[in-house]
Design a protein around this motif. Structure first.
Motif, mmCIF file in Angstrom:
data_model
loop_
_atom_site.group_PDB
_atom_site.id
_atom_site.type_symbol
_atom_site.label_atom_id
_atom_site.label_comp_id
_atom_site.label_asym_id
_atom_site.label_seq_id
_atom_site.Cartn_x
_atom_site.Cartn_y
_atom_site.Cartn_z
ATOM 1 N N MET A 414 -47.215 29.277 -6.315
ATOM 2 C CA MET A 414 -47.131 28.477 -5.096
ATOM 3 C C MET A 414 -46.251 27.248 -5.289
ATOM 4 O O MET A 414 -45.580 26.794 -4.355
ATOM 5 N N ALA A 415 -46.237 26.687 -6.509
ATOM 6 C CA ALA A 415 -45.331 25.555 -6.772
ATOM 7 C C ALA A 415 -43.879 26.007 -6.657
ATOM 8 O O ALA A 415 -43.042 25.329 -6.047
ATOM 9 N N LEU A 416 -43.579 27.184 -7.233
ATOM 10 C CA LEU A 416 -42.223 27.715 -7.113
ATOM 11 C C LEU A 416 -41.938 28.142 -5.678
ATOM 12 O O LEU A 416 -40.804 28.027 -5.197
ATOM 13 N N TRP A 417 -42.959 28.629 -4.997
ATOM 14 C CA TRP A 417 -42.794 29.019 -3.590
ATOM 15 C C TRP A 417 -42.397 27.812 -2.743
ATOM 16 O O TRP A 417 -41.514 27.923 -1.877
ATOM 17 N N ALA A 418 -43.047 26.674 -2.983
ATOM 18 C CA ALA A 418 -42.728 25.471 -2.211
ATOM 19 C C ALA A 418 -41.282 25.046 -2.449
ATOM 20 O O ALA A 418 -40.555 24.689 -1.504
ATOM 21 N N ALA A 419 -40.824 25.100 -3.718
ATOM 22 C CA ALA A 419 -39.437 24.736 -4.014
ATOM 23 C C ALA A 419 -38.463 25.718 -3.362
ATOM 24 O O ALA A 419 -37.438 25.322 -2.803
ATOM 25 N N THR A 420 -38.799 27.020 -3.417
ATOM 26 C CA THR A 420 -37.935 28.035 -2.797
ATOM 27 C C THR A 420 -37.889 27.860 -1.287
ATOM 28 O O THR A 420 -36.828 28.018 -0.663
ATOM 29 N N PHE A 421 -39.039 27.536 -0.693
ATOM 30 C CA PHE A 421 -39.087 27.321 0.757
ATOM 31 C C PHE A 421 -38.173 26.173 1.170
ATOM 32 O O PHE A 421 -37.424 26.284 2.155
ATOM 33 N N MET A 422 -38.200 25.071 0.434
ATOM 34 C CA MET A 422 -37.365 23.931 0.771
ATOM 35 C C MET A 422 -35.876 24.285 0.654
ATOM 36 O O MET A 422 -35.063 23.910 1.511
ATOM 37 N N GLU A 423 -35.525 25.041 -0.393
ATOM 38 C CA GLU A 423 -34.124 25.435 -0.556
ATOM 39 C C GLU A 423 -33.698 26.423 0.524
ATOM 40 O O GLU A 423 -32.588 26.347 1.058
ATOM 41 N N HIS A 424 -34.585 27.347 0.835
ATOM 42 C CA HIS A 424 -34.283 28.324 1.885
ATOM 43 C C HIS A 424 -34.076 27.625 3.226
ATOM 44 O O HIS A 424 -33.172 27.991 3.994
ATOM 45 N N TRP A 425 -34.891 26.607 3.503
ATOM 46 C CA TRP A 425 -34.731 25.895 4.767
ATOM 47 C C TRP A 425 -33.407 25.120 4.797
ATOM 48 O O TRP A 425 -32.738 25.072 5.829
ATOM 49 N N LYS A 426 -33.026 24.516 3.674
ATOM 50 C CA LYS A 426 -31.748 23.788 3.647
ATOM 51 C C LYS A 426 -30.581 24.727 3.951
ATOM 52 O O LYS A 426 -29.657 24.371 4.690
ATOM 53 N N ARG A 427 -30.645 25.929 3.390
ATOM 54 C CA ARG A 427 -29.574 26.898 3.654
ATOM 55 C C ARG A 427 -29.605 27.354 5.116
ATOM 56 O O ARG A 427 -28.554 27.469 5.765
ATOM 57 N N LYS A 428 -30.780 27.599 5.634
ATOM 58 C CA LYS A 428 -30.909 27.991 7.045
ATOM 59 C C LYS A 428 -30.402 26.876 7.960
ATOM 60 O O LYS A 428 -29.731 27.122 8.973
ATOM 61 N N GLN A 429 -30.715 25.647 7.607
ATOM 62 C CA GLN A 429 -30.281 24.495 8.386
ATOM 63 C C GLN A 429 -28.761 24.388 8.415
ATOM 64 O O GLN A 429 -28.168 24.093 9.468
ATOM 65 N N MET A 430 -28.117 24.674 7.289
ATOM 66 C CA MET A 430 -26.652 24.632 7.249
ATOM 67 C C MET A 430 -26.059 25.746 8.108
ATOM 68 O O MET A 430 -25.027 25.548 8.769
ATOM 69 N N ARG A 431 -26.687 26.911 8.117
ATOM 70 C CA ARG A 431 -26.202 27.999 8.970
ATOM 71 C C ARG A 431 -26.299 27.608 10.444
ATOM 72 O O ARG A 431 -25.386 27.878 11.235
ATOM 73 N N LEU A 432 -27.406 26.979 10.801
ATOM 74 C CA LEU A 432 -27.566 26.546 12.187
ATOM 75 C C LEU A 432 -26.570 25.448 12.536
ATOM 76 O O LEU A 432 -26.029 25.418 13.651
ATOM 77 N N ASN A 433 -26.327 24.529 11.609
ATOM 78 C CA ASN A 433 -25.333 23.472 11.862
ATOM 79 C C ASN A 433 -23.952 24.070 12.121
ATOM 80 O O ASN A 433 -23.217 23.598 13.003
ATOM 81 N N TYR A 434 -23.622 25.098 11.360
ATOM 82 C CA TYR A 434 -22.323 25.751 11.568
ATOM 83 C C TYR A 434 -22.299 26.487 12.909
ATOM 84 O O TYR A 434 -21.333 26.382 13.666
ATOM 85 N N ARG A 435 -23.364 27.190 13.199
ATOM 86 C CA ARG A 435 -23.401 27.990 14.428
ATOM 87 C C ARG A 435 -23.448 27.113 15.666
ATOM 88 O O ARG A 435 -22.920 27.475 16.715
ATOM 89 N N TRP A 436 -24.109 25.953 15.544
ATOM 90 C CA TRP A 436 -24.265 25.058 16.697
ATOM 91 C C TRP A 436 -23.214 23.952 16.718
ATOM 92 O O TRP A 436 -23.357 22.998 17.482
ATOM 93 N N ASP A 437 -22.200 24.058 15.871
ATOM 94 C CA ASP A 437 -21.089 23.088 15.853
ATOM 95 C C ASP A 437 -21.575 21.665 15.578
ATOM 96 O O ASP A 437 -21.179 20.710 16.241
ATOM 97 N N LEU A 438 -22.443 21.539 14.578
ATOM 98 C CA LEU A 438 -22.955 20.220 14.197
ATOM 99 C C LEU A 438 -22.383 19.740 12.872
ATOM 100 O O LEU A 438 -22.792 18.695 12.373
ATOM 101 N N THR A 439 -21.467 20.513 12.280
ATOM 102 C CA THR A 439 -20.868 20.073 11.017
ATOM 103 C C THR A 439 -20.025 18.827 11.274
ATOM 104 O O THR A 439 -19.205 18.783 12.191
ATOM 105 N N GLY A 440 -20.253 17.819 10.468
ATOM 106 C CA GLY A 440 -19.549 16.553 10.654
ATOM 107 C C GLY A 440 -20.190 15.638 11.663
ATOM 108 O O GLY A 440 -19.694 14.533 11.907
ATOM 109 N N PHE A 441 -21.316 16.071 12.245
ATOM 110 C CA PHE A 441 -21.984 15.226 13.237
ATOM 111 C C PHE A 441 -22.731 14.085 12.541
ATOM 112 O O PHE A 441 -23.467 14.299 11.579
ATOM 113 N N GLU A 442 -22.541 12.875 13.020
ATOM 114 C CA GLU A 442 -23.238 11.706 12.497
ATOM 115 C C GLU A 442 -23.944 11.013 13.656
ATOM 116 O O GLU A 442 -23.342 10.763 14.705
#
Length: 952
Positions: A414-442
């Protein structure tokens, strides 16, 4: 104040209306109606404007609604009805009343009762504010003749030029004409992806936005100078409803009302009651016959329905309708729920392993073996008697289900699961940023909040009163010091209150156990421990639920008195306080059972007492882990079932029913208004206002803590969290689509402070699980016995090794059992769970060497486990890149394509200039060849031949 004539003057055919009719109609707010016969024959004006989605011309779309209260006299209502019957020249001509003109209002002073000062002040502020909105380019239309008495609506439309101007200010990325191919996988990966798509096709939502895309439009911040880059073939749909409402809201926040030295935007006007509500409209109805297709209806069918619980969420459509911030919340919730599936499967396997090996567990078999005849010391003074260890057989067998070697593996997993979940979400978040044209948004600094502006104004007025020259004021730490002190004292008090309540429950457990031991039958005494534990946990659950609501309100109040400058600062401070208080509230009873219960008991003959009368409670012979499991499961399931689901379903339904009763009572007073179909903005006004995502995130973060912090004691926690989240997603979706007003779309590229809280909980979970395994469970004592004290390398004799002996003659006066022969024989030596010297030893009842050996092993396990798991988590964090490789390639490709587009544009401009220059040279030569020669004094007249190239 300057008001556009288009919205302030009455049409020419209505200028001949009698003055009484104007008084009754224009200021009191009643519109003229056709008679019933004419209405049945004429075209329905409400249908032209699609029942409030458009202005009355049926062309201009309503982008935003402002709502205000006004007083309507009964006399004015009678005059309005007479006007409807007597004057046919204006019947049906104006379904919605335009913004009032000043000239008409001056003639009404005699017929209308005088309004109080506050109402006049609000009306003046509204007039000025709405005039400023018109000057900003917005178009307004008023409607006071609604089914809701005393409520007026101002409809706002943003024309094309305003949308373009604000989109450029906000740097909104919009799709250009340029399209490019998205990199596709090749070879084996392509075949695997196609197989996965075919398998998952039945669980994909049937929406266009969710289909996999092979091409994508290049996006670029909107610019009026570069409109030729964008696809403007359909201007009505270029800016969708979400974007239009966002633009209008930015104008509303920026536009000020300066009456009485008070610079107020829409947030201040709402806070001061000038307007009662402000919201964008939903796209239309989501149920009923002959409902036109719209995104809201599609979301209701493919997302906000329990019948599609097995399907993926249409995240892109959610983002299109509600905006990026809400889209990211549901995307995060979906990723979290998906990640709970493997955790649930492993938890079930661990639980089944415990069930399969319970009959092979030697310690529990020894405890259940009645031939051992182990007599235990009394659990309380006087009233409790001696008891057989075999009576705790059921508890010992049940504790093995959760306290076995597999739970250690599950904690690491579960400790490794929590770390994997956080990394998986960061990657998913970057995919959404690209798809929703949020790259470079400040995110830019938000507008000041209404309360902050009010405090600054109050401070500046105080300085002006003292005849001091003042620059632009702002609140300093000295101004906020009383609020900071109140926050500190308030939070300390609330945390102390939580500890006091937990202490009170401890007193309840001790006193109830003693009372039940007196009154229970011999058969009922064996279940005293379970009864006390269950009732105490239920009390804890009720207190936690009540305090959760109280702490939420207190956290909001403490944040309000701090007067943060922006909404973002306010939200972050509120989240921190609410999370701190709710975390302490939810986990304090569990921390007590896990780490404090049974640690400060003392020993027979020298027990530790509370208030000199209550003896500290002990753990069961099988350890406190089983009781921790009961505590965790009841609190977790109770919070999810009662607070998260019943409250979220029941409270909105109850509020909706109360509003329905109030409207029904109002409608009974006016049957004519009851027969009208409601406008869209009236329907949306009756919905609950959007209160932010903080409550939604909070309940999930607390649940994440239950899943990770004490998972060593309850391996089924991920399973129950998964079942809850499957319902929670659809419940939240239904609430957003059907129960709430449409929120203003907010751009965001991440989940904000919640990500840091999740990482903190993940780190804390490693430490807590290490201590639970080493100190709460019997895992370490078993290992120590197996490798240091076992004679034959098995667990035989482990139970006897963990028990110490006590001579009953050493009881303190007045603490010995009243009935020493309750078991049918005289007891001379009783046993208790501890590592102490026997009574026949020189240092009797002192802590033995075995205790120090076990303690050293426990501390060593904590250090090794914590560092090993932390290292593995960091390794997972390091080995998984935050940005997927294909997304980084696509982002780079977009930048290259954008440079190419601008280079081509520049080259095209240069070529055009070159061709124009050549043409101008030829024209100049022709002009010189064909014109007659003139004297030099008149040569200036020839400059007209060269004026064009000079202009170029």
């Amino acid at each position: 104040m300057r008001v556009n004539k288009k919205y302030s003057c009455l049409p020419a055919e209505e200028k001949g209306i009698h003055i009484i009719n104007i008084r009754a109609i224009e200021d009191i707010g009643y519109e003229q109606h056709e008679s019933t016969l004419l209405n049945s024959l004429s075209r329905n004006p409400d249908a032209d404007c699609k029942y409030g989605l458009y202005f009355r011309d049926g062309k201009r779309k309503v982008d935003y609604i402002l709502v205000y209260h006004y007083k309507k006299s009964s006399a004015g209502k009678t005059l309005a009805r007479r006007a409807q019957q007597n004057d046919a020249s204006v019947r049906g001509s104006k379904q919605d009343q335009p913004l009032p003109g000043k000239g008409v209002q001056l003639e009404m002073g005699d017929s209308e009762p005088h309004m109080d000062y506050h109402e006049d002040d609000k009306r003046f502020r509204r007039e000025e504010y709405e005039g400023n909105l018109v000057e900003a380019g917005l178009e307004l239309e008023r409607d006071e003749d609604t089914k809701i008495h005393g409520i007026g609506f101002v409809k706002i439309h943003a024309p094309w030029n305003v949308l373009c101007r604000e989109a450029e200010f906000l740097k909104l990325k919009m799709p250009t004409k340029k399209m490019y191919q998205i990199n596709q996988t090749h070879g084996l990966l392509k075949k695997i992806n196609s197989v996965i798509q075919k398998i998952t096709e039945p669980i994909q939502p049937k929406v266009a936005e969710h289909k996999p895309q092979t091409v994508k439009r290049l996006s670029y911040p909107f610019s009026r100078e570069k409109q030729h880059l964008f696809d403007l073939s359909d201007k009505d749909s270029f800016f969708d409803s979400k974007t239009r409402s966002t633009i209008v809201y930015e104008i509303l926040k920026r536009t000020t009302c300066t009456k009485a030295k008070y610079s107020m935007g829409i947030t201040s006007l709402l806070a001061n009651g000038v307007y009662s509500a402000a919201y964008p409209l939903h796209d239309g109805d989501y149920e009923g016959e002959n409902v036109e297709p719209n995104d809201r209806k599609l979301l209701c069918e493919e997302w906000a329905s329990y019948g599609v619980f097995y399907k993926y969420q249409p995240i892109d459509l959610v983002r299109k309708y509600f905006g990026e911030k809400i889209g990211l919340y549901f995307a995060w919730l979906g990723v979290y729920t998906q990640m709970l599936i493997p955790a649930s499967i492993v938890g079930i396997i661990v639980f089944l392993y415990g069930c399969a090996t319970v009959d092979e567990n030697i310690p529990s078999m020894e405890m259940c073996d009645q031939r051992n005849n182990i007599t235990m010391c009394p659990l309380c003074d006087k009233t409790c008697s001696y008891w057989k260890m075999s009576s705790a057989c059921a508890t010992a067998r049940a504790s093995h289900l959760f306290d076995n070697p597999a739970t250690v593996f599950f904690s690491v997993f579960m400790a490794l699961w929590a770390a994997t979940f956080m990394e998986h979400w960061k990657r998913k978040q970057m995919r959404l940023n690209y798809r929703w044209d949020l790259t470079g948004f400040e995110e830019e600094e938000d507008h000041p909040r209404a309360e902050y502006e009010a405090k600054v104004l109050e401070k500046s007025l105080r300085k002006e009163h003292k005849h001091k020259e003042t620059d632009k004021e702002k609140l300093t730490w000295k101004d906020r010091f009383p609020a900071y002190l109140t926050n500190f004292v308030g939070i300390i008090f609330m945390v102390g209150l939580t500890f006091a309540i937990v202490f009170g429950v401890i007193i309840y457990r001790i006193s109830t156990a003693a009372a039940l031991a007196i009154s229970s039958t011999p058969s009922g005494r064996s279940s005293v421990r379970v009864t006390v534990t269950a009732t105490a946990v239920i009390i804890n659950l009720v207190v936690i639920i009540i305090l959760d609501e109280v702490y939420g309100c207190i956290a909001r109040w403490l944040t309000q008195i701090e007067v943060p400058k922006t909404d973002k600062n306010f939200e972050e401070r509120l989240i921190f306080k609410a999370f701190l208080l709710k975390f302490v509230n939810a986990y304090t009873p569990i921390f007590y059972v896990a780490f404090f219960k049974g640690r400060f008991v003392g020993r027979p003959g020298d027990y530790v007492y509370i208030f000199h009368s209550f003896r500290m409670e002990e753990c069961a012979p099988g350890g406190c882990l089983m009781e921790l499991c009961i505590q965790l499961s009841i609190i977790m399931l109770g919070k999810q079932l009662i607070q998260n689901n019943l409250f979220e379903i029941g409270i909105p339904k109850m509020k909706k029913f109360i509003r329905y009763l109030k409207l029904k009572r109002r409608r009974s007073l006016d049957h004519e208004e009851h027969m009208k179909k409601k406008q869209r903005y009236e329907v949306d006004y009756n919905l609950e206002p959007f209160a932010g995502l903080t409550p939604e995130y909070m309940e999930m973060i607390i649940q994440f803590g239950f899943v990770t912090l004490f998972v060593a004691s309850f391996p089924l926690a991920p399973l129950f969290a998964l079942l809850n989240n499957i319902i929670e997603i659809r419940l939240d979706a239904k609430k957003f689509v059907t129960e709430l007003r449409r929120p203003v779309a907010v751009r965001a590229k991440d989940i904000g402070i919640w990500y840091n809280i999740l990482r903190g909980i993940g780190k804390l979970a490693v430490i807590i699980n290490a201590f639970v395994i080493s100190f709460t469970s019997d895992f370490i004592p078993r290992l120590v016995y197996l490798y240091m004290y076992s004679e034959n390398g098995t667990m035989h004799g482990f139970v006897n090794h963990t028990l110490s002996s006590f001579n009953v003659s050493d009881f303190q006066a007045g603490t010995a059992p009243n009935d020493p022969l309750d078991l049918g024989y005289e007891v001379q030596i009783c046993r208790y769970k501890d590592y102490r010297e026997p009574p026949w030893s020189e240092n009797k009842y002192d802590i033995s060497k075995d205790f120090w050996a076990v303690l050293a092993a426990r501390l060593a396990f904590v250090i090794v486990f914590q560092n090993l798991v932390m290292f593995m988590s960091e390794f997972v964090d390091w080995i998984i890149p935050d940005i997927p490789k294909d997304i980084s390639q696509q982002i780079h490709k977009e930048k290259v394509l954008m440079v190419e587009v601008f280079m081509r544009e520049e080259q095209g401009k240069l070529q055009m200039l070159e061709t124009w220059k050549e043409k101008d040279k030829k024209k100049g030569e022709n002009c010189n060849n064909h014109s007659p020669r003139l004297p030099r004094s008149r040569s200036g007249s020839l400059s007209s031949c060269h004026s064009y190239p000079l202009d170029v």
